[in-house]
Design a protein around this motif. Structure first.
Motif, mmCIF file in Angstrom:
data_model
loop_
_atom_site.group_PDB
_atom_site.id
_atom_site.type_symbol
_atom_site.label_atom_id
_atom_site.label_comp_id
_atom_site.label_asym_id
_atom_site.label_seq_id
_atom_site.Cartn_x
_atom_site.Cartn_y
_atom_site.Cartn_z
ATOM 1 N N GLU A 244 26.293 42.329 56.180
ATOM 2 C CA GLU A 244 26.299 42.823 54.812
ATOM 3 C C GLU A 244 27.711 42.945 54.249
ATOM 4 O OE1 GLU A 244 24.004 46.382 54.675
ATOM 5 O OE2 GLU A 244 22.121 45.371 55.182
ATOM 6 N N VAL A 245 28.710 42.474 55.017
ATOM 7 C CA VAL A 245 30.092 42.461 54.545
ATOM 8 C C VAL A 245 30.449 41.028 54.175
ATOM 9 C CG1 VAL A 245 32.509 42.920 55.124
ATOM 10 C CG2 VAL A 245 30.709 44.419 56.013
ATOM 11 N N PHE A 246 30.761 40.814 52.895
ATOM 12 C CA PHE A 246 31.045 39.473 52.399
ATOM 13 C C PHE A 246 32.538 39.311 52.156
ATOM 14 C CE2 PHE A 246 26.751 40.624 51.158
ATOM 15 C CZ PHE A 246 26.028 39.525 51.616
ATOM 16 N N HIS A 247 33.058 38.149 52.520
ATOM 17 C CA HIS A 247 34.482 37.867 52.411
ATOM 18 C C HIS A 247 34.685 36.767 51.367
ATOM 19 C CE1 HIS A 247 35.247 40.231 56.076
ATOM 20 N NE2 HIS A 247 34.104 39.700 56.507
ATOM 21 N N PRO A 248 35.350 37.082 50.251
ATOM 22 C CA PRO A 248 35.630 36.060 49.230
ATOM 23 C C PRO A 248 36.438 34.919 49.832
ATOM 24 C CG PRO A 248 36.095 38.263 48.394
ATOM 25 C CD PRO A 248 35.874 38.410 49.861
ATOM 26 N N ALA A 249 36.131 33.700 49.390
ATOM 27 C CA ALA A 249 36.782 32.538 49.986
ATOM 28 C C ALA A 249 36.736 31.351 49.025
ATOM 29 C CB ALA A 249 36.097 32.168 51.312
ATOM 30 N N VAL A 250 37.501 30.338 49.365
ATOM 31 C CA VAL A 250 37.451 29.047 48.685
ATOM 32 C C VAL A 250 37.229 28.011 49.778
ATOM 33 C CG1 VAL A 250 39.965 28.717 48.792
ATOM 34 C CG2 VAL A 250 38.637 27.529 47.049
ATOM 35 N N ALA A 251 36.452 26.980 49.483
ATOM 36 C CA ALA A 251 36.083 26.019 50.520
ATOM 37 C C ALA A 251 36.169 24.588 49.997
ATOM 38 C CB ALA A 251 34.671 26.293 51.032
ATOM 39 N N ASN A 252 36.482 23.685 50.904
ATOM 40 C CA ASN A 252 36.419 22.250 50.602
ATOM 41 C C ASN A 252 35.318 21.627 51.452
ATOM 42 O OD1 ASN A 252 37.968 19.730 49.366
ATOM 43 N ND2 ASN A 252 37.440 19.202 51.475
ATOM 44 N N TYR A 253 34.463 20.857 50.810
ATOM 45 C CA TYR A 253 33.435 20.113 51.534
ATOM 46 C C TYR A 253 33.649 18.633 51.275
ATOM 47 C CZ TYR A 253 28.925 18.370 53.153
ATOM 48 O OH TYR A 253 27.945 17.685 53.816
ATOM 49 N N GLY A 254 33.888 17.863 52.343
ATOM 50 C CA GLY A 254 34.102 16.437 52.143
ATOM 51 C C GLY A 254 34.758 15.769 53.334
ATOM 52 N N LEU A 255 35.418 14.652 53.054
ATOM 53 C CA LEU A 255 35.943 13.770 54.093
ATOM 54 C C LEU A 255 37.451 13.874 54.282
ATOM 55 C CD1 LEU A 255 33.814 10.603 53.221
ATOM 56 C CD2 LEU A 255 33.331 12.373 54.930
ATOM 57 N N ARG A 256 38.100 14.764 53.553
ATOM 58 C CA ARG A 256 39.524 15.060 53.710
ATOM 59 C C ARG A 256 40.386 13.800 53.596
ATOM 60 N NH1 ARG A 256 36.179 16.640 57.064
ATOM 61 N NH2 ARG A 256 36.866 15.508 58.897
ATOM 62 N N PRO A 257 40.342 13.083 52.479
ATOM 63 C CA PRO A 257 41.006 11.780 52.373
ATOM 64 C C PRO A 257 42.526 11.833 52.484
ATOM 65 C CG PRO A 257 40.238 12.506 50.221
ATOM 66 C CD PRO A 257 39.653 13.451 51.228
ATOM 67 N N THR A 258 43.146 12.941 52.125
ATOM 68 C CA THR A 258 44.609 13.013 52.181
ATOM 69 C C THR A 258 45.126 13.017 53.611
ATOM 70 O OG1 THR A 258 44.648 14.241 50.098
ATOM 71 C CG2 THR A 258 46.633 14.348 51.454
ATOM 72 N N VAL A 259 44.401 13.675 54.515
ATOM 73 C CA VAL A 259 44.928 13.862 55.871
ATOM 74 C C VAL A 259 44.144 13.130 56.951
ATOM 75 C CG1 VAL A 259 45.866 16.114 55.256
ATOM 76 C CG2 VAL A 259 43.558 15.983 56.184
ATOM 77 N N GLU A 260 42.933 12.636 56.625
ATOM 78 C CA GLU A 260 42.111 12.129 57.722
ATOM 79 C C GLU A 260 41.222 10.953 57.360
ATOM 80 O OE1 GLU A 260 39.275 14.085 61.210
ATOM 81 O OE2 GLU A 260 40.017 15.301 59.542
ATOM 82 N N ASP A 261 40.591 10.970 56.182
ATOM 83 C CA ASP A 261 39.571 9.978 55.846
ATOM 84 C C ASP A 261 38.471 9.946 56.901
ATOM 85 O OD1 ASP A 261 39.527 8.803 53.414
ATOM 86 O OD2 ASP A 261 40.840 7.143 53.902
ATOM 87 N N ALA A 262 37.876 11.084 57.149
ATOM 88 C CA ALA A 262 36.856 11.209 58.190
ATOM 89 C C ALA A 262 35.573 10.485 57.790
ATOM 90 C CB ALA A 262 36.575 12.685 58.435
ATOM 91 N N ARG A 263 34.742 10.236 58.766
ATOM 92 C CA ARG A 263 33.452 9.587 58.521
ATOM 93 C C ARG A 263 32.346 10.601 58.274
ATOM 94 N NH1 ARG A 263 33.184 4.604 62.954
ATOM 95 N NH2 ARG A 263 35.057 3.486 62.206
ATOM 96 N N SER A 264 32.520 11.815 58.778
ATOM 97 C CA SER A 264 31.510 12.863 58.594
ATOM 98 C C SER A 264 32.122 14.015 57.815
ATOM 99 C CB SER A 264 31.014 13.374 59.946
ATOM 100 O OG SER A 264 30.401 12.328 60.678
ATOM 101 N N PRO A 265 31.360 14.590 56.878
ATOM 102 C CA PRO A 265 31.909 15.688 56.080
ATOM 103 C C PRO A 265 32.091 16.956 56.906
ATOM 104 C CG PRO A 265 29.601 15.372 55.570
ATOM 105 C CD PRO A 265 29.986 14.254 56.485
ATOM 106 N N LEU A 266 33.025 17.778 56.462
ATOM 107 C CA LEU A 266 33.325 19.049 57.102
ATOM 108 C C LEU A 266 33.439 20.102 56.006
ATOM 109 C CD1 LEU A 266 34.184 20.309 59.935
ATOM 110 C CD2 LEU A 266 36.536 20.013 59.146
ATOM 111 N N LEU A 267 32.944 21.288 56.290
ATOM 112 C CA LEU A 267 33.114 22.425 55.380
ATOM 113 C C LEU A 267 34.283 23.252 55.897
ATOM 114 C CD1 LEU A 267 32.080 24.050 52.940
ATOM 115 C CD2 LEU A 267 30.571 25.279 54.523
#
Length: 321
Positions: A244-267
Motif C-alpha cells: 500500500e506504499v506507492f513510489h512515484p517514478a518515471v519509466a521507459n518501455y522499449g528497445l533502448r536504441p541509444t545504448v543497446e538496440d535490444a531485440r526484446s523490450p524492457l521496462l
C-alpha cells in the motif's frame, strides 16, 4: 477497483468445465473472455457475486484461453491485454469463489449455440444463473445471442442477467477500445475504461548499470505482454505486490536504441525518491501517463539531458519538488 490490496480469499482455479468440482450450491456463473476485466466486465461479474451472496450460492467466472481468433484466424489473432495469470489476479479482487478457464480448441468451438447451455449444465449441474454482457455471442460461428440464451435458459430453469454496456464519453467501453489506447500510449483513457491502473509486475533483473553511471538508476523488469504498449517514457508508480506504499517514478518501455538496440523490450523504472527495492525483488508498476515516444539520441550526454527533463515532468505530475 483498487489492486494494491490482496484479496481476502483467493478463488479456486479449474482448467476446463469438465474438471470443475464445485459445491452443491446454486452456481452463479459470469461468462466471457473478460480481457482487461474492464468496468463493463466488472458489472457482469459483480452481479454474479451479489446474486450468489443473496441466495447462499457460489460465484464463478467462466473465461477462455486462447482467444477464439487464435483458432479461427491465427494470422490475425487478437493480441490480449493481459495473460491468463494477470487476468486471474484481477478477477480475484472481485470476490468470485471459482475461476474456470476453458481451453478454446477445435472441439469446443464446434458446440452449437443451441447446445451450448445444455452442455454447460451437464458439466455444471448446480448452474442456477448465467451473467453476460448484452452483446455477448456464443456457440459455433457466434450464432447465439441474448434472445437465444434466454430461450434456452428458460427451458432449463436457469436465470439470465444481461448487463447493459457501460459508456465513457458517449462510446461503449470495450476491450478493443482499450487495446487501441494501450497500443497508442493513451494510459489516461485506458485507466478510466479499465476502472483501475494498467500495470506490469514481475521480478527485477540485473542491468548494465548504465542508468546508475549517468545519475538515473533504474529497476529493470523484462516484461513482454501479447499487446505491447507504445514504446516510450511514462509517468508510473511502483510498489511491492499487495503493498500500500506507492513510489512515484518515471519509466521507459522499449528497445533502448541509444545504448543497446535490444531485440526484446524492457521496462526500466527510475524512482523519483529513495529506492527500497533490490535486484530480484518483485515489483508492481502502475502506468499513469505517456510522456514521449522512445527515441535514439546522439550519445549519453543527450540521453542524460532528456532523462532529466522527463524526471522533472514526472515530479510535476506528482506535485513533488
Amino acid at each position: 477497483m483498487t489492486l494494491s490490496a490482496q484479496p481476502m480469499n483467493l478463488p479456486v482455479f479449474f482448467l476446463g468445465i469438465e474438471k470443475a468440482h464445485l459445491p452443491q450450491k446454486p452456481l452463479h456463473l459470469a461468462i466471457g473472455m473478460f480481457d482487461g476485466v474492464h468496468l463493463g466486465h466488472q458489472a457482469v461479474i459483480e452481479a454474479a457475486v451479489h446474486s450468489a451472496a443473496q441466495t447462499g450460492g457460489v460465484a464463478a467466472v467462466l473465461t477462455f484461453w486462447p482467444h477464439p481468433s487464435a483458432l479461427i484466424r491465427p494470422e490475425r489473432r487478437t493480441r490480449m491485454i493481459m495473460s491468463p495469470g494477470t487476468k486471474h489476479e484481477v478477477l480475484a479482487r472481485l470476490g468470485v469463489n471459482f475461476i474456470i478457464q476453458q481451453p478454446f480448441g477445435a472441439d469446443f468451438s464446434r458446440i452449437g449455440a443451441a447446445e451450448f447451455l445444455p452442455h454447460l449444465q451437464q458439466a455444471l449441474p448446480t448452474l442456477a444463473g448465467v451473467y453476460v454482457g448484452e452483446n455477448w455471442r456464443f456457440g459455433a460461428g457466434r450464432r447465439g445471442d441474448i434472445g437465444m440464451l434466454l430461450a434456452s435458459a428458460a427451458s432449463l430453469g436457469i436465470s439470465v442477467l444481461s448487463a447493459p454496456r457501460i459508456h465513457f464519453n458517449g462510446e461503449p467501453i470495450s476491450s478493443t477500445r482499450i487495446r487501441d489506447c494501450i497500443a497508442s500510449g493513451d494510459m489516461v483513457t485506458a485507466n478510466k475504461l479499465l476502472g483501475y491502473s494498467y500495470f506490469a509486475d514481475g521480478e527485477t533483473v540485473p542491468g548494465r548499470r548504465l542508468g546508475r553511471t549517468i545519475g538515473f538508476p533504474t529497476l529493470n523488469l523484462p516484461w513482454e505482454p501479447e499487446l505491447q504498449p507504445a514504446y516510450g517514457v511514462y509517468v508510473v508508480r511502483a510498489s511491492r505486490p499487495g503493498g500500500e506504499v506507492f513510489h512515484p517514478a518515471v519509466a521507459n518501455y522499449g528497445l533502448r536504441p541509444t545504448v543497446e538496440d535490444a531485440r526484446s523490450p524492457l521496462l526500466e523504472v527510475h524512482l523519483l525518491g529513495e529506492c527500497p527495492f533490490e535486484c530480484g525483488d518483485p515489483i508492481f508498476v502502475e502506468w499513469m501517463r505517456f510522456l514521449r515516444p522512445e527515441q535514439r539520441f546522439s550519445g549519453l550526454e543527450e540521453l542524460k539531458a532528456q532523462i532529466a527533463k522527463d524526471r522533472a515532468r514526472a515530479l510535476a505530475d506528482f506535485s513533488l519538488p
